[in-house]
Design an enzyme around this catalytic site. Structure first.
Site, PDB file in Angstrom:
ATOM      1  N   ARG A 130      17.225  52.182  46.521  1.00 25.49           N
ATOM      2  CA  ARG A 130      17.952  53.267  47.205  1.00 25.49           C
ATOM      3  C   ARG A 130      18.548  52.848  48.545  1.00 25.49           C
ATOM      4  NH1 ARG A 130      13.614  56.293  44.811  1.00 25.49           N
ATOM      5  NH2 ARG A 130      14.448  57.583  43.114  1.00 25.49           N
ATOM      6  N   LYS A 152      33.260  49.725  52.163  1.00 28.69           N
ATOM      7  CA  LYS A 152      33.592  50.081  50.781  1.00 28.69           C
ATOM      8  C   LYS A 152      33.007  49.030  49.848  1.00 28.69           C
ATOM      9  CE  LYS A 152      37.879  52.740  51.100  1.00 28.69           C
ATOM     10  NZ  LYS A 152      39.298  52.765  50.679  1.00 28.69           N
ATOM     11  N   HIS A 260      47.029  48.743  42.480  1.00 31.58           N
ATOM     12  CA  HIS A 260      45.863  48.881  41.615  1.00 31.58           C
ATOM     13  C   HIS A 260      46.270  49.163  40.172  1.00 31.58           C
ATOM     14  CE1 HIS A 260      42.685  49.833  44.964  1.00 31.58           C
ATOM     15  NE2 HIS A 260      43.013  48.559  44.907  1.00 31.58           N
ATOM     16  N   HIS A 274      44.678  40.387  43.598  1.00 32.90           N
ATOM     17  CA  HIS A 274      44.718  41.675  44.298  1.00 32.90           C
ATOM     18  C   HIS A 274      45.788  41.695  45.395  1.00 32.90           C
ATOM     19  CE1 HIS A 274      43.505  45.351  46.302  1.00 32.90           C
ATOM     20  NE2 HIS A 274      43.356  44.671  47.432  1.00 32.90           N
TER      21      HIS A 274
END
Length: 382
Positions: A130, A152, A260, A274
């Site tokens: 967690r 992110k 994307h 990318h």
């Protein structure tokens, strides 16, 4: 704006998130200080390094040596290079390896690699027990200026890019600019698209500086540290104001809605890195903005000219294999965009441009306008 005349020892920036604030350390050969910095941050910690096979060949031993010299126990998890590891299977592999290594909540995961490794290792750290803290040691230009900063993390779904993940901030970022010397020219160029993005979206003066100084940056001169620090400073400021992307942070996705979709359409393959997708996506965003009467054609031409000058793709037709394999039609690309994380209640949101240095969030764009625009772009033969 001018570049410094010589390499600085290192540059330290802060991502100001209150009790969760952390430093970004940028400089040549700062990797050797990693162990000292980790020991000061977490006395008595144990670590696990997640990296890929290519990065491991060049930098794993040096990273382990730095940690060992500081008395820090470590283990390594090695994945395959590329987007193919940023999957459910890749996440399972890394997560199970971290559990087997007995990484506990008060230990650290170290992401040693480019954007794929950073996203994958960060997401595994976010869900392990967690939540376990992690350190980013980005080894690609793209990761140093973008993906390693801001928290992110995530993996791809077959239906789209980065659709599974979590916001999980690192506790430290160590960006050694010397490691960029081992990148292929194509990898470095792809990362440069994210550098140029910061100028295009919010800093016209920086964009002008890049036009004048990009050659020194590519050559490994002092311009490299300056450009990376300027990019990180811009991102850190936005993240500090909007950590969870409820507003302003969405501007950092300039070029990504188109990009994307193109990455997904090309199967997350070597056909399109990318950063290359971001480059094409920025040009498409600029051209679409011009179609809407938002930006002048001279600014659009300037963006295209600079990206092309460093060898980046600027048109759909520049994507590898376009002549042989083509791309999905406009409707299929639009369907992929509908999976974008900025979609709200089924309505498309784009990041568009009013000028170089002035990006805006444009919600509720009519899909028919995008479809017609893409249809025209796909119809070009060269």
């Amino acid at each position: 704006m001018t570049a410094p005349l010589k390499h600085s020892a290192s540059i330290t920036l802060e991502v100001a998130l209150g009790e969760r604030a952390y430093d970004i350390v940028i400089g040549r050969d700062v990797l050797q200080s990693l162990g000292m910095r980790v020991a000061a941050l977490r006395p008595g910690v144990r670590t696990a390094i997640v990296t890929d096979r290519t990065v491991a060949k060049y930098w794993l031993e040096k990273t382990q040596a730095s940690l060992s010299e500081a008395g820090i126990a470590t283990s390594a998890v090695i994945v395959e290079e590329g987007e193919g590891s940023k999957t459910y299977a890749g996440l399972e592999l890394v997560s199970e390896a971290l559990i087997a290594a007995k990484i506990e909540r008060n230990d650290l995961v170290i992401a040693l690699g480019g954007g794929v490794v950073g996203d994958l290792a960060g997401f595994a750290a976010a869900i392990l027990r967690r939540g376990v803290d992690f350190v980013q040691v980005p080894t690609s230009l793209l990761a140093q200026v973008d993906s390693s900063v801001g928290g992110k993390t995530g993996i791809n779904s077959p239906r789209g890019k980065n659709l599974l993940g979590a916001f999980h901030q690192p506790v430290l970022v160590v960006a050694d600019t010397a490691v960029l010397d081992t990148l292929s020219p194509r990898q470095f160029r792809a990362g440069y698209a994210e550098v140029a993005k910061y100028g295009v979206l919010g800093d016209e003066a920086f964009f002008g500086w890049l036009e004048a100084n990009h050659a020194d940056m590519f050559a490994g001169g002092a311009a490299r540290e300056h450009a990376i620090a300027t990019s990180c400073r811009a991102k850190a400021a936005i993240v500090a104001r909007d950590e969870r992307e409820t507003g302003e942070r969405a501007l950092l996705n300039l070029g990504h809605t188109f990009g994307h979709a193109l990455e997904t359409a090309t199967g997350f393959s070597d056909r399109l890195f990318h950063g290359e997708g971001v480059s094409v996506g920025m040009v498409l965003a600029a051209e679409f903005s011009a179609q809407l009467g938002m930006i002048g054609s001279s600014d659009v031409d300037r963006i295209k000219r600079h990206l092309a000058a460093v060898g980046l793709p600027t048109h759909l037709q520049d994507i590898a294999g376009f002549a042989q394999e083509g791309l999905p039609d406009a409707d299929a690309l639009l369907a992929l965009m509908a999976q974008d994380k900025k979609v709200k209640r089924g309505k498309l949101t784009f990041i568009l441009l009013e000028a170089i240095g002035r990006a805006v969030i444009a919600p509720d764009i009519q899909p028919s306008l995008v479809r017609d625009f893409l249809t025209r772009k796909l119809a070009h033969k060269t």
